[in-house]
Design an enzyme around this catalytic site. Structure first.
Site, PDB file in Angstrom:
ATOM      1  N   PHE A  80       0.821  -1.218   0.000  1.00 22.00           N
ATOM      2  CA  PHE A  80       0.000   0.000   0.000  1.00 22.00           C
ATOM      3  C   PHE A  80       0.851   1.261   0.000  1.00 22.00           C
ATOM      4  O   PHE A  80       0.379   2.317  -0.418  1.00 22.00           O
ATOM      5  CB  PHE A  80      -0.847   0.081   1.281  1.00 22.00           C
ATOM      6  CG  PHE A  80      -1.913  -0.951   1.416  1.00 22.00           C
ATOM      7  CD1 PHE A  80      -3.125  -0.812   0.764  1.00 22.00           C
ATOM      8  CD2 PHE A  80      -1.714  -2.067   2.219  1.00 22.00           C
ATOM      9  CE1 PHE A  80      -4.122  -1.755   0.913  1.00 22.00           C
ATOM     10  CE2 PHE A  80      -2.712  -3.015   2.377  1.00 22.00           C
ATOM     11  CZ  PHE A  80      -3.916  -2.858   1.721  1.00 22.00           C
ATOM     12  N   GLY A  82       2.728   4.540  -0.251  1.00 24.08           N
ATOM     13  CA  GLY A  82       2.925   5.440  -1.384  1.00 24.08           C
ATOM     14  C   GLY A  82       2.271   6.782  -1.122  1.00 24.08           C
ATOM     15  O   GLY A  82       1.440   6.910  -0.219  1.00 24.08           O
ATOM     16  N   SER A 124      -5.194   1.736  -8.908  1.00 27.42           N
ATOM     17  CA  SER A 124      -6.279   2.717  -8.858  1.00 27.42           C
ATOM     18  C   SER A 124      -7.013   2.754 -10.189  1.00 27.42           C
ATOM     19  O   SER A 124      -6.408   2.553 -11.255  1.00 27.42           O
ATOM     20  CB  SER A 124      -5.674   4.096  -8.589  1.00 27.42           C
ATOM     21  OG  SER A 124      -6.615   5.114  -8.826  1.00 27.42           O
ATOM     22  N   TYR A 149       0.779  11.371  -9.960  1.00 23.86           N
ATOM     23  CA  TYR A 149       0.334  10.311  -9.044  1.00 23.86           C
ATOM     24  C   TYR A 149      -0.216   9.129  -9.842  1.00 23.86           C
ATOM     25  O   TYR A 149       0.192   7.979  -9.646  1.00 23.86           O
ATOM     26  CB  TYR A 149      -0.749  10.838  -8.082  1.00 23.86           C
ATOM     27  CG  TYR A 149      -1.618   9.734  -7.538  1.00 23.86           C
ATOM     28  CD1 TYR A 149      -1.132   8.867  -6.570  1.00 23.86           C
ATOM     29  CD2 TYR A 149      -2.902   9.507  -8.051  1.00 23.86           C
ATOM     30  CE1 TYR A 149      -1.915   7.814  -6.104  1.00 23.86           C
ATOM     31  CE2 TYR A 149      -3.680   8.458  -7.596  1.00 23.86           C
ATOM     32  CZ  TYR A 149      -3.184   7.613  -6.621  1.00 23.86           C
ATOM     33  OH  TYR A 149      -3.945   6.563  -6.192  1.00 23.86           O
ATOM     34  N   LYS A 153       1.037   4.880 -10.712  1.00 26.15           N
ATOM     35  CA  LYS A 153       0.265   3.631 -10.643  1.00 26.15           C
ATOM     36  C   LYS A 153       0.399   2.848 -11.955  1.00 26.15           C
ATOM     37  O   LYS A 153       0.584   1.633 -11.949  1.00 26.15           O
ATOM     38  CB  LYS A 153      -1.206   3.918 -10.335  1.00 26.15           C
ATOM     39  CG  LYS A 153      -1.455   4.525  -8.961  1.00 26.15           C
ATOM     40  CD  LYS A 153      -1.068   3.560  -7.833  1.00 26.15           C
ATOM     41  CE  LYS A 153      -1.314   4.139  -6.453  1.00 26.15           C
ATOM     42  NZ  LYS A 153      -0.743   3.308  -5.370  1.00 26.15           N
ATOM     43  N   LEU A 200     -13.854  13.855  -1.283  1.00 26.22           N
ATOM     44  CA  LEU A 200     -15.209  14.287  -0.938  1.00 26.22           C
ATOM     45  C   LEU A 200     -15.666  13.814   0.443  1.00 26.22           C
ATOM     46  O   LEU A 200     -16.113  14.635   1.262  1.00 26.22           O
ATOM     47  CB  LEU A 200     -16.171  13.787  -2.031  1.00 26.22           C
ATOM     48  CG  LEU A 200     -17.642  14.117  -1.814  1.00 26.22           C
ATOM     49  CD1 LEU A 200     -17.879  15.623  -1.775  1.00 26.22           C
ATOM     50  CD2 LEU A 200     -18.483  13.472  -2.933  1.00 26.22           C
TER      51      LEU A 200
HETATM   52  C1  WQD Z   1     -15.134  12.808  -5.844  1.00 27.12           C
HETATM   53  C2  WQD Z   1     -16.096  13.810  -6.447  1.00 27.12           C
HETATM   54  C3  WQD Z   1     -15.128  15.927  -7.047  1.00 27.12           C
HETATM   55  C4  WQD Z   1     -14.165  17.275  -3.026  1.00 27.12           C
HETATM   56  C5  WQD Z   1      -9.445  10.843  -6.471  1.00 27.12           C
HETATM   57  C6  WQD Z   1      -8.250  10.406  -7.290  1.00 27.12           C
HETATM   58  C7  WQD Z   1      -8.206   8.912  -7.369  1.00 27.12           C
HETATM   59  C8  WQD Z   1      -8.193   8.302  -6.001  1.00 27.12           C
HETATM   60  C9  WQD Z   1      -9.322   8.830  -5.150  1.00 27.12           C
HETATM   61  C10 WQD Z   1      -6.429   8.066  -4.379  1.00 27.12           C
HETATM   62  C11 WQD Z   1     -15.521  14.578  -7.640  1.00 27.12           C
HETATM   63  C12 WQD Z   1     -16.166  16.093  -5.951  1.00 27.12           C
HETATM   64  C13 WQD Z   1     -14.611  16.526  -4.097  1.00 27.12           C
HETATM   65  C14 WQD Z   1     -14.862  18.479  -2.681  1.00 27.12           C
HETATM   66  C15 WQD Z   1     -16.398  18.071  -4.491  1.00 27.12           C
HETATM   67  N1  WQD Z   1      -6.939   8.565  -5.427  1.00 27.12           N
HETATM   68  N2  WQD Z   1     -15.707  16.910  -4.826  1.00 27.12           N
HETATM   69  N3  WQD Z   1     -15.966  18.810  -3.434  1.00 27.12           N
HETATM   70  O1  WQD Z   1     -11.464  12.706  -7.785  1.00 27.12           O
HETATM   71  O2  WQD Z   1     -12.951  10.670  -7.909  1.00 27.12           O
HETATM   72  O3  WQD Z   1     -10.632  10.429  -7.121  1.00 27.12           O
HETATM   73  O4  WQD Z   1      -9.362  10.245  -5.188  1.00 27.12           O
HETATM   74  O5  WQD Z   1      -5.587   7.713  -3.818  1.00 27.12           O
HETATM   75  O6  WQD Z   1      -7.083   8.538  -8.067  1.00 27.12           O
HETATM   76  O7  WQD Z   1      -8.357  10.950  -8.577  1.00 27.12           O
HETATM   77  O8  WQD Z   1     -12.289  11.538  -5.666  1.00 27.12           O
HETATM   78  O9  WQD Z   1     -13.182  12.284  -3.498  1.00 27.12           O
HETATM   79  O10 WQD Z   1     -11.584  13.796  -4.754  1.00 27.12           O
HETATM   80  O11 WQD Z   1     -13.895  13.479  -5.618  1.00 27.12           O
HETATM   81  O12 WQD Z   1     -17.391  18.416  -5.130  1.00 27.12           O
HETATM   82  O13 WQD Z   1     -14.493  19.206  -1.755  1.00 27.12           O
HETATM   83  O14 WQD Z   1     -16.409  14.793  -5.456  1.00 27.12           O
HETATM   84  O15 WQD Z   1     -15.220  16.982  -7.950  1.00 27.12           O
HETATM   85  O16 WQD Z   1     -16.550  14.759  -8.561  1.00 27.12           O
HETATM   86  P1  WQD Z   1     -11.867  11.422  -7.232  1.00 27.12           P
HETATM   87  P2  WQD Z   1     -12.673  12.805  -4.803  1.00 27.12           P
END
Ligand code: WQD
Length: 340
Positions: A80, A82, A124, A149, A153, A200
């Site tokens: 894991f 990283g 991922s 990043y 992967k 999120l």
């Molecule tokens: C989810 C949705 C945002 C924050 C990323 C990486 C992926 C993996 C997981 C990990 C999107 C929206 C988010 C906020 C929002 N990496 N959002 N307000 O982008 O799908 O994936 O994290 O190690 O490789 O790309 O996940 O949770 O950042 O976003 O509206 O404050 O929530 O725009 O649509 P994401 P996320």
């Protein structure tokens, strides 16, 4: 099996350590706490009732990694460890390439020298790039990614494919995670991002506990049902179970290297997740719709068929479970893990 878990103090690693111990495996953790707290160890030991050997060093150190394999009898590795912040990786790409590739190379070297050929790797869904048809399937090519990043992967998947081809008997499972959220049902361990959360669910949880004023929803003009982006959220305990299933499947795997999607197969929008969280805590939370975040794709989710058919694994926890368990963790640990 006696399993070396790199990054075992981190969010997904810690949940997987518990799942491994529950399934009768022994665990050795290697973690340098670059993005986690040592206090997670005490919680893992009290939840499992077992002593968990810990080696605390940076895996890019080839000599220390070699010594670890000299000292411990290891049957398999779950890797894991990283760096994982997409935005940060754009600012400091060298650190990301050096750490994520370097740790994998020294692990593989030590594994080869000590005749350990079983490896489960944290990949991922980001490796599907911007053009793969939804739902994502493991056989999609060519892999690509939009950030340094993500490219680490893709590169590590390629490195492991080459290494497994060159070493007789190696078995490598590449686990492509969708969006891991939630926390252990005990509320004792969970996600503890340092600084302002990028993702999120932890952001919503910190709004709920009063650490942030409101959620900024990044765009509601996407071509989706409610205009906000859709993702495949997966409960971290389901994800942990997926690692145990993959580990136990390695010896039966026909191919030397096999990718598996770990996702539910359904998309949930930003606002759907937000409102589910409000239901879980029984009150409304503040949010604003702001502009799109650069690089976000409108909607994607997994085709989880391969994991179901070959690993006998599928998700069992709902979006409501993910919210309830996140809240149990966040409300019991408003500032995350204590420092000491
Ligand atoms: C989810 C949705 C945002 C924050 C990323 C990486 C992926 C993996 C997981 C990990 C999107 C929206 C988010 C906020 C929002 N990496 N959002 N307000 O982008 O799908 O994936 O994290 O190690 O490789 O790309 O996940 O949770 O950042 O976003 O509206 O404050 O929530 O725009 O649509 P994401 P996320």
């Amino acid at each position: 099996m006696r399993v070396l878990v790199s990054g075992g103090a981190g969010y997904i690693g810690s949940h997987t350590v518990l799942a491994l111990l529950e399934h009768g495996h022994d665990v050795v953790i290697v973690d340098d706490f670059a993005n986690s707290k040592p206090t997670v160890l005490g919680r893992l030991e009290s939840l499992s009732g077992k002593h968990i050997p810990l080696h605390s060093f940076d895996l890019t150190d080839v000599d220390k990694t070699e010594r670890l394999f000299d000292q411990e009898d290891i049957d398999a590795v779950i890797h894991f460890a990283g760096f994982k912040a997409v935005g940060e990786s754009v600012a400091i790409p060298l650190e990301y390439y050096a750490n994520n590739l370097g740790s994998t190379l020294s692990l593989c070297r030590a594994m080869a020298r000590h005749d350990v050929g079983r490896l489960v790797f944290s990949s991922s869904a980001t490796v599907y790039g911007d053009h793969a048809p939804v739902p994502y399937r493991e056989d999609y090519q060519p892999l690509s990614a939009a950030s340094p990043y993500g490219r680490t992967k893709v590169m590590v998947e390629q490195v492991l494919t080459d290494v497994a081809a060159a070493h007789e008997g190696w078995k490598v499972a590449l686990l492509r995670y969708f969006n891991p959220v939630g926390a252990h049902a005990s509320g004792q361990i969970g996600e503890d991002p340092q600084g302002i959360p990028n993702n999120l669910m932890p952001f919503i949880a910190q709004v709920a506990v009063g650490r942030r004023d409101k959620l900024d929803v990044f765009g509601d003009d996407y071509p989706t049902a409610d205009g906000t982006c859709e993702r495949d959220y997966i409960h971290v305990e389901d994800l942990a179970a997926g690692h145990v299933a993959a580990l136990e499947h390695l010896d039966a795997m026909a191919a030397a290297v096999r990718p598996f999607n770990l996702g539910s197969g359904t998309g949930t929008s930003v606002l759907e997740l937000f409102h589910a969280f409000e239901r879980a805590i029984g009150r409304e939370l503040p949010y604003d719709v702001v502009g799109r975040r650069a690089g976000d794709l409108p909607a994607y989710w997994a085709d989880p068929t391969r994991a179901r058919e070959e690993l006998g694994w599928w998700t069992t926890r709902t979006i409501d479970d993910m919210c309830a368990d996140t809240w149990r963790w966040q409300s019991q640990n408003p500032q995350g893990f204590p420092d000491a």
